[in-house]
Design a protein around this motif. Structure first.
Motif: not given
Length: 127
Positions: A60-73, A75-87
Motif C-alpha cells: 500500500i505504501w508503494s501505491l501512495l504518491d509523495y503527498v499521500e505519504r507526507y500526509d500519513f506521516v 497525521r501520525l507524527g502529530s498524534t505521537a508528538r502530542n504524547f512527546g514521541y517522534n516517529i
C-alpha cells in the motif's frame, strides 16, 4: 513486536486501568487502506528521546504518491508528538521509509518530516 519488554508499548498492549500512552490505536483503526500494520513505542531514555516505530504495509505504501505519504506521516507524527514521541516509519524488511522528529526543548516543538523517494533508477533516498 508480539512479545515486547516491559518498557515498550505495541499495538497489542492494552492497559485496562487507564489510557496507554502513546495511544495510536485510533489512528491505526482509521488508517486508510489499512496502511499502518503495527507499531512499537519506546519511552525516552538518557540517550534517546521517546519514539514510535511504525510498520506499514509496503504494497500500500508503494501505491501512495509523495503527498499521500507526507500526509500519513504528518497525521501520525502529530498524534505521537502530542504524547512527546517522534516517529520512524519502516516496512517489514526494516527499511526506513520516513521520519517525523521534533525538538521538544523548544516551545512550540520544532518538527520536521523526512520521507524516502525513488529516483529514476529505483534507488531510494531520504528527503
Amino acid at each position: 513486536m508480539t512479545k515486547p519488554k516491559d518498557y515498550v508499548i505495541t499495538a497489542n498492549t492494552i492497559n485496562p486501568e487507564r489510557l496507554t500512552v502513546p495511544s495510536l490505536w485510533w489512528a491505526q483503526a482509521n488508517s486508510e487502506k489499512k496502511l499502518l500494520d503495527n507499531w512499537i513505542a519506546y519511552p525516552a531514555s538518557e540517550k534517546e528521546p521517546a519514539r514510535v516505530d511504525l510498520i506499514v504495509n509496503q504494497q500500500i505504501w508503494s501505491l501512495l504518491d509523495y503527498v499521500e505519504r507526507y500526509d500519513f506521516v504528518n497525521r501520525l507524527g502529530s498524534t505521537a508528538r502530542n504524547f512527546g514521541y517522534n516517529i520512524r516509519v519502516f516496512n517489514y524488511q526494516k527499511e526506513p521509509l520516513a521520519t517525523y522528529t521534533c525538538n521538544f526543548s523548544t516551545s512550540p516543538a520544532l518538527c520536521s518530516i523526512q520521507t524516502t523517494v525513488k529516483n529514476k533508477i529505483g534507488l531510494e533516498r531520504l528527503l
